[in-house]
Design a protein around this motif. Structure first.
Motif, PDB file in Angstrom:
ATOM      1  N   GLY A 103       0.815  -1.211   0.000  1.00 53.71           N
ATOM      2  CA  GLY A 103       0.000   0.000   0.000  1.00 53.71           C
ATOM      3  C   GLY A 103       0.845   1.256   0.000  1.00 53.71           C
ATOM      4  N   VAL A 104       1.875   1.301   0.839  1.00 51.20           N
ATOM      5  CA  VAL A 104       2.770   2.464   0.886  1.00 51.20           C
ATOM      6  C   VAL A 104       3.522   2.603  -0.430  1.00 51.20           C
ATOM      7  CG1 VAL A 104       4.810   3.415   2.009  1.00 51.20           C
ATOM      8  CG2 VAL A 104       2.998   2.414   3.388  1.00 51.20           C
ATOM      9  N   GLY A 105       3.972   1.467  -0.995  1.00 50.75           N
ATOM     10  CA  GLY A 105       4.674   1.515  -2.272  1.00 50.75           C
ATOM     11  C   GLY A 105       3.812   2.078  -3.384  1.00 50.75           C
ATOM     12  N   PHE A 106       2.542   1.698  -3.414  1.00 47.93           N
ATOM     13  CA  PHE A 106       1.635   2.242  -4.422  1.00 47.93           C
ATOM     14  C   PHE A 106       1.443   3.737  -4.211  1.00 47.93           C
ATOM     15  CE2 PHE A 106       0.831  -1.623  -6.408  1.00 47.93           C
ATOM     16  CZ  PHE A 106      -0.133  -1.485  -7.400  1.00 47.93           C
ATOM     17  N   ALA A 107       1.232   4.140  -2.965  1.00 41.90           N
ATOM     18  CA  ALA A 107       0.988   5.561  -2.689  1.00 41.90           C
ATOM     19  C   ALA A 107       2.191   6.428  -3.056  1.00 41.90           C
ATOM     20  CB  ALA A 107       0.638   5.746  -1.218  1.00 41.90           C
ATOM     21  N   LEU A 108       3.408   5.893  -2.915  1.00 39.87           N
ATOM     22  CA  LEU A 108       4.615   6.672  -3.160  1.00 39.87           C
ATOM     23  C   LEU A 108       5.077   6.633  -4.613  1.00 39.87           C
ATOM     24  CD1 LEU A 108       6.773   5.802   0.004  1.00 39.87           C
ATOM     25  CD2 LEU A 108       5.475   7.895  -0.445  1.00 39.87           C
ATOM     26  N   PHE A 109       4.941   5.494  -5.277  1.00 42.34           N
ATOM     27  CA  PHE A 109       5.602   5.320  -6.569  1.00 42.34           C
ATOM     28  C   PHE A 109       4.663   5.154  -7.763  1.00 42.34           C
ATOM     29  CE2 PHE A 109       8.493   3.448  -3.341  1.00 42.34           C
ATOM     30  CZ  PHE A 109       9.520   4.383  -3.443  1.00 42.34           C
ATOM     31  N   VAL A 110       3.393   4.829  -7.530  1.00 43.88           N
ATOM     32  CA  VAL A 110       2.467   4.631  -8.643  1.00 43.88           C
ATOM     33  C   VAL A 110       1.614   5.883  -8.788  1.00 43.88           C
ATOM     34  CG1 VAL A 110       0.617   3.199  -9.588  1.00 43.88           C
ATOM     35  CG2 VAL A 110       2.445   2.146  -8.235  1.00 43.88           C
ATOM     36  N   ALA A 111       1.707   6.518  -9.947  1.00 47.16           N
ATOM     37  CA  ALA A 111       1.020   7.789 -10.169  1.00 47.16           C
ATOM     38  C   ALA A 111      -0.489   7.642 -10.001  1.00 47.16           C
ATOM     39  CB  ALA A 111       1.337   8.297 -11.577  1.00 47.16           C
ATOM     40  N   GLY A 295      -8.721  -3.761 -20.404  1.00 43.45           N
ATOM     41  CA  GLY A 295      -8.995  -2.512 -19.696  1.00 43.45           C
ATOM     42  C   GLY A 295      -7.759  -1.809 -19.182  1.00 43.45           C
ATOM     43  N   LEU A 296      -6.565  -2.195 -19.694  1.00 45.71           N
ATOM     44  CA  LEU A 296      -5.329  -1.549 -19.248  1.00 45.71           C
ATOM     45  C   LEU A 296      -4.893  -0.421 -20.179  1.00 45.71           C
ATOM     46  CD1 LEU A 296      -3.213  -4.650 -18.136  1.00 45.71           C
ATOM     47  CD2 LEU A 296      -4.371  -2.993 -16.672  1.00 45.71           C
ATOM     48  N   ASP A 297      -5.704  -0.108 -21.188  1.00 46.31           N
ATOM     49  CA  ASP A 297      -5.319   0.913 -22.156  1.00 46.31           C
ATOM     50  C   ASP A 297      -5.171   2.286 -21.511  1.00 46.31           C
ATOM     51  OD1 ASP A 297      -5.418  -1.058 -24.035  1.00 46.31           O
ATOM     52  OD2 ASP A 297      -7.443  -0.568 -24.741  1.00 46.31           O
ATOM     53  N   GLN A 298      -5.838   2.515 -20.405  1.00 49.73           N
ATOM     54  CA  GLN A 298      -5.794   3.838 -19.776  1.00 49.73           C
ATOM     55  C   GLN A 298      -4.487   4.088 -19.035  1.00 49.73           C
ATOM     56  OE1 GLN A 298      -9.056   2.282 -16.929  1.00 49.73           O
ATOM     57  NE2 GLN A 298      -8.139   3.989 -15.802  1.00 49.73           N
ATOM     58  N   TYR A 299      -3.659   3.065 -18.884  1.00 49.87           N
ATOM     59  CA  TYR A 299      -2.403   3.222 -18.146  1.00 49.87           C
ATOM     60  C   TYR A 299      -1.228   3.217 -19.116  1.00 49.87           C
ATOM     61  CZ  TYR A 299      -5.435   1.797 -14.292  1.00 49.87           C
ATOM     62  OH  TYR A 299      -6.463   1.709 -13.393  1.00 49.87           O
ATOM     63  N   ASP A 300      -0.255   4.079 -18.843  1.00 52.37           N
ATOM     64  CA  ASP A 300       0.948   4.021 -19.671  1.00 52.37           C
ATOM     65  C   ASP A 300       1.860   2.918 -19.176  1.00 52.37           C
ATOM     66  OD1 ASP A 300       2.526   5.057 -17.469  1.00 52.37           O
ATOM     67  OD2 ASP A 300       1.726   7.044 -17.962  1.00 52.37           O
ATOM     68  N   THR A 301       2.827   2.560 -19.992  1.00 52.72           N
ATOM     69  CA  THR A 301       3.697   1.418 -19.697  1.00 52.72           C
ATOM     70  C   THR A 301       4.467   1.620 -18.408  1.00 52.72           C
ATOM     71  OG1 THR A 301       3.935   1.006 -22.072  1.00 52.72           O
ATOM     72  CG2 THR A 301       5.542  -0.035 -20.609  1.00 52.72           C
ATOM     73  N   THR A 303       3.654   3.211 -15.702  1.00 54.89           N
ATOM     74  CA  THR A 303       2.790   3.005 -14.532  1.00 54.89           C
ATOM     75  C   THR A 303       2.581   1.514 -14.286  1.00 54.89           C
ATOM     76  OG1 THR A 303       1.645   5.105 -14.900  1.00 54.89           O
ATOM     77  CG2 THR A 303       0.523   3.462 -13.532  1.00 54.89           C
ATOM     78  N   ILE A 304       2.325   0.769 -15.370  1.00 58.05           N
ATOM     79  CA  ILE A 304       2.108  -0.679 -15.230  1.00 58.05           C
ATOM     80  C   ILE A 304       3.365  -1.362 -14.710  1.00 58.05           C
ATOM     81  CG2 ILE A 304       1.637  -2.795 -16.511  1.00 58.05           C
ATOM     82  CD1 ILE A 304      -0.130  -1.166 -18.378  1.00 58.05           C
ATOM     83  N   VAL A 305       4.518  -0.992 -15.264  1.00 59.47           N
ATOM     84  CA  VAL A 305       5.777  -1.617 -14.847  1.00 59.47           C
ATOM     85  C   VAL A 305       6.076  -1.285 -13.390  1.00 59.47           C
ATOM     86  CG1 VAL A 305       8.268  -1.606 -15.195  1.00 59.47           C
ATOM     87  CG2 VAL A 305       6.743  -1.719 -17.171  1.00 59.47           C
ATOM     88  N   THR A 306       5.869  -0.029 -12.998  1.00 54.81           N
ATOM     89  CA  THR A 306       6.138   0.369 -11.614  1.00 54.81           C
ATOM     90  C   THR A 306       5.222  -0.371 -10.645  1.00 54.81           C
ATOM     91  OG1 THR A 306       6.810   2.576 -12.341  1.00 54.81           O
ATOM     92  CG2 THR A 306       6.230   2.303 -10.022  1.00 54.81           C
ATOM     93  N   ALA A 307       3.926  -0.442 -10.968  1.00 54.57           N
ATOM     94  CA  ALA A 307       2.982  -1.132 -10.092  1.00 54.57           C
ATOM     95  C   ALA A 307       3.312  -2.615  -9.976  1.00 54.57           C
ATOM     96  CB  ALA A 307       1.558  -0.944 -10.621  1.00 54.57           C
ATOM     97  N   ALA A 308       3.643  -3.241 -11.101  1.00 61.39           N
ATOM     98  CA  ALA A 308       3.991  -4.666 -11.070  1.00 61.39           C
ATOM     99  C   ALA A 308       5.275  -4.893 -10.291  1.00 61.39           C
ATOM    100  CB  ALA A 308       4.139  -5.188 -12.501  1.00 61.39           C
ATOM    101  N   ALA A 309       6.251  -3.991 -10.447  1.00 58.39           N
ATOM    102  CA  ALA A 309       7.521  -4.147  -9.737  1.00 58.39           C
ATOM    103  C   ALA A 309       7.337  -4.011  -8.235  1.00 58.39           C
ATOM    104  CB  ALA A 309       8.532  -3.105 -10.246  1.00 58.39           C
ATOM    105  N   VAL A 310       6.513  -3.052  -7.815  1.00 58.63           N
ATOM    106  CA  VAL A 310       6.250  -2.880  -6.379  1.00 58.63           C
ATOM    107  C   VAL A 310       5.587  -4.140  -5.812  1.00 58.63           C
ATOM    108  CG1 VAL A 310       4.858  -1.623  -4.692  1.00 58.63           C
ATOM    109  CG2 VAL A 310       6.135  -0.367  -6.432  1.00 58.63           C
ATOM    110  N   THR A 311       4.571  -4.629  -6.514  1.00 57.10           N
ATOM    111  CA  THR A 311       3.822  -5.784  -6.008  1.00 57.10           C
ATOM    112  C   THR A 311       4.685  -7.027  -5.944  1.00 57.10           C
ATOM    113  OG1 THR A 311       1.821  -4.859  -7.008  1.00 57.10           O
ATOM    114  CG2 THR A 311       1.747  -7.168  -6.334  1.00 57.10           C
ATOM    115  N   VAL A 312       5.281  -7.383  -7.077  1.00 55.56           N
ATOM    116  CA  VAL A 312       6.075  -8.619  -7.135  1.00 55.56           C
ATOM    117  C   VAL A 312       7.328  -8.486  -6.274  1.00 55.56           C
ATOM    118  CG1 VAL A 312       7.325 -10.199  -8.654  1.00 55.56           C
ATOM    119  CG2 VAL A 312       5.167  -9.176  -9.411  1.00 55.56           C
ATOM    120  N   GLY A 313       7.925  -7.296  -6.260  1.00 56.96           N
ATOM    121  CA  GLY A 313       9.132  -7.100  -5.455  1.00 56.96           C
ATOM    122  C   GLY A 313       8.874  -7.301  -3.974  1.00 56.96           C
TER     123      GLY A 313
END
Length: 551
Positions: A103-111, A295-301, A303-313
């Motif tokens: 949650g903190v990672g999303f709030a800080l790094f995912v736009a 439904g991921l067209d609204q996100y740029d690459t 944002t998707i990479v950052t969110a996935a990296a935070v979660t999986v990391g």
């Protein structure tokens, strides 16, 4: 309607065919069936034809309770209690830390992401699903304590995650958030779930009169997890925890609460239920990929990479770090810390985890269908009528966490365990079992002597002599096995050519008996009903034979 019914039947038949086929491939290659089934589901998802969408309510109500209950029946209440500190650390504290850190990672790094939405995702991906890890761990012979920790964590972490998820969703929808209220909700849900589980377990106890009717007893067993879950949910406490506690209590008391015939049948039925439900669950995971990436067209690459990296990391890195830190706390912070006198620290008589054990437990954190079912429960809109924040992005991140751990860790778990040479002492376990067998036969011989001394008029001395003649050779056989196991080296069970030959001979004798019974049936001397009764007797006798080596 007819078309839909036929399509559903074809899908079920196809799923069963794939499950059986994948199990055959897994048995021949040593690859984990869970990972293969997930990949098979992904492959099918992109073929033309009908697909199956995951219904979270269906999974949480109809699939999760029987799987958790079966796992609880197969667990050890005493072993979990001995390792309770580590189990609670993994199933409650680590799950909470994972949810908060994501949650903190999303709030800080995912736009544009909110803390509540990130915590909701973290709660969904925090609880490992131990099915795949346990299947591989048992196959490669993990030590019993690691099996207990994986089982105990998997039984209890879902309740923690689902409670955190409900609090985070409420905050994301605009219902507000209060830390004291959240803590109180968690405590009430946990305590109420435990109470509901104990109540269901002891409500089943009076049904012991069904011991003489294995079919009725088995029906009660199949209904128990759903009763526990629905009771917990109706009381607004943890239905998941109610199922687990009911399973642990009933499994612990099954030796005295159920007859031998009921236990044999119940065990067979639950193994079939596990086999089919687990297979369907892993297929379902793979089938969700097209829906997740929609439904991921609204996100740029980025944002998707950052969110996935935070979660999986966080999912991959926090678990080993947590295990290492909690096992290397200063001795003063551990309660009742003792030792064996060889310098090995322990808590409550349980040694701390070694480095190799920490690595294996870290790699056993595979996620599964509960993570997807949980994330799919996110509402489409908030209380203000606006779309739930970043719902499609959260779905993708949860799916990636499941896919990376289930396939990546699942495929490499067995090689890792073999490379670390972390296996149970098979000879020591066989020695313990044979000591228990010998003790039980000795107790039976003592009881025979007591009955003989009491001189009951209705007991024939020849019957006592016959029973003693059966038990004495068995006791001698167990003692010979113990002598053989005393000389075991390297933890391996020594193979005795004479013992193996005796097993082959006993199987050949059973086959000869079966062939003769079939001949009687074919010539009309034995009806099919009589054949089935006699075959069942031979099947039970064969079931007592070990697969290989002295067990």
């Amino acid at each position: 309607m007819q078309v839909h019914a036929e399509t559903a039947v074809l899908l079920v038949l196809g799923a069963v065919a794939v499950i059986v086929g994948v199990r055959w491939v897994a048995g021949r290659t040593g690859l984990p069936a869970a990972a293969l089934l997930t990949l098979a589901g992904i492959a099918y998802a992109y073929l033309p034809g009908p697909n199956v969408a995951l219904d979270p309510e269906l999974v949480l109500t109809l699939v999760l309770p029987p799987l958790l209950y079966s796992a609880a029946l197969d667990s050890s209440l005493l072993a979990i209690r001995r390792n309770l500190r580590t189990v609670v650390s993994l199933s409650v504290l680590l799950v909470t830390a994972t949810a908060l850190l994501i949650g903190v990672g999303f709030a800080l790094f995912v736009a544009g992401a909110t803390l509540a939405a990130g915590i909701a995702l973290g709660a969904a991906v925090a609880p490992p699903d131990p099915v795949a890890a346990l299947a591989v761990g048992r196959k490669v012979g993990l030590p019993p304590r690691l099996i207990t920790l994986i089982q105990g964590e998997g039984l209890l972490n879902d309740a923690t995650a689902l409670t955190i998820l409900s609090v985070a969703v409420a905050a994301a929808r605009g219902d507000g958030f209060s830390t004291p209220a959240a803590v109180l909700q968690f405590v009430v849900a946990a305590a109420g779930g435990v109470a509901a589980g104990v109540a269901v377990a002891y409500a089943v106890r009076p049904l012991r009169r069904l011991r003489s009717d294995p079919l009725s007893s088995n029906a009660v067993s199949l209904a128990t997890p759903f009763v526990a879950y629905l009771l917990g949910e109706s009381l607004h406490v943890s239905g998941v925890l109610a199922v687990v506690v009911a399973g642990l209590v009933i499994g612990h008391n099954n030796p005295s609460w159920a007859s031998g015939a009921s236990r044999l049948q119940t065990d067979a039925v639950w193994r079939l239920v596990d086999f089919l439900l687990e297979g369907i669950v892993f297929l379902l995971i793979g089938l969700q990929l097209p829906m997740v990436i929609r439904g991921l067209d609204q996100y740029d690459t980025s944002t998707i990479v950052t969110a996935a990296a935070v979660t999986v990391g966080v999912v991959l890195l926090l678990r080993p770090l947590w295990l290492w830190l909690t096992e290397h706390l200063p001795q003063a912070l551990h309660t009742r810390l003792g030792g064996h006198g060889d310098g090995t620290p322990e808590e409550d008589g349980v040694p701390r985890l070694t480095g190799r054990e920490i690595v294996v437990l870290s790699w056993a954190g595979t996620r599964g269908v509960i993570s997807l079912a949980a994330i799919f429960t996110l509402p489409l809109v908030t209380d203000t009528g606006e779309p739930f924040p970043d719902r499609n992005l959260l779905l993708l991140c949860a799916f990636l966490a499941v896919l990376v751990t289930l396939v990546g860790q699942g495929l490499t778990f067995a090689p890792l365990v073999r490379a670390l040479d972390l296996r149970a002492d098979q000879a020591d376990q066989a020695r313990l079992r044979n000591e228990a067998r010998a003790a039980s036969v000795e107790a039976a011989l003592v009881r025979l002597t007591e009955i003989e001394a009491q001189q009951h008029d209705d007991v024939d001395d020849q019957v006592i002599a016959g029973l003693r003649a059966q038990l004495t050779p068995r006791l001698n056989r167990y003692r010979r096995r113990l002598d053989l196991l005393q000389n075991a080296e390297g933890g391996e069970i020594p193979l005795s050519p004479q013992y193996e030959a005796a097993l082959r001979l006993r199987r050949e004798v059973l086959d000869a008996q079966r062939h003769e019974l079939l001949r009687w049936r074919e010539v009309g001397q034995l009806p099919d009903a009589g054949l089935r009764i006699l075959e069942r007797e031979l099947d039970h006798e064969e079931g007592l034979l070990p697969a290989r080596g002295p067990r």
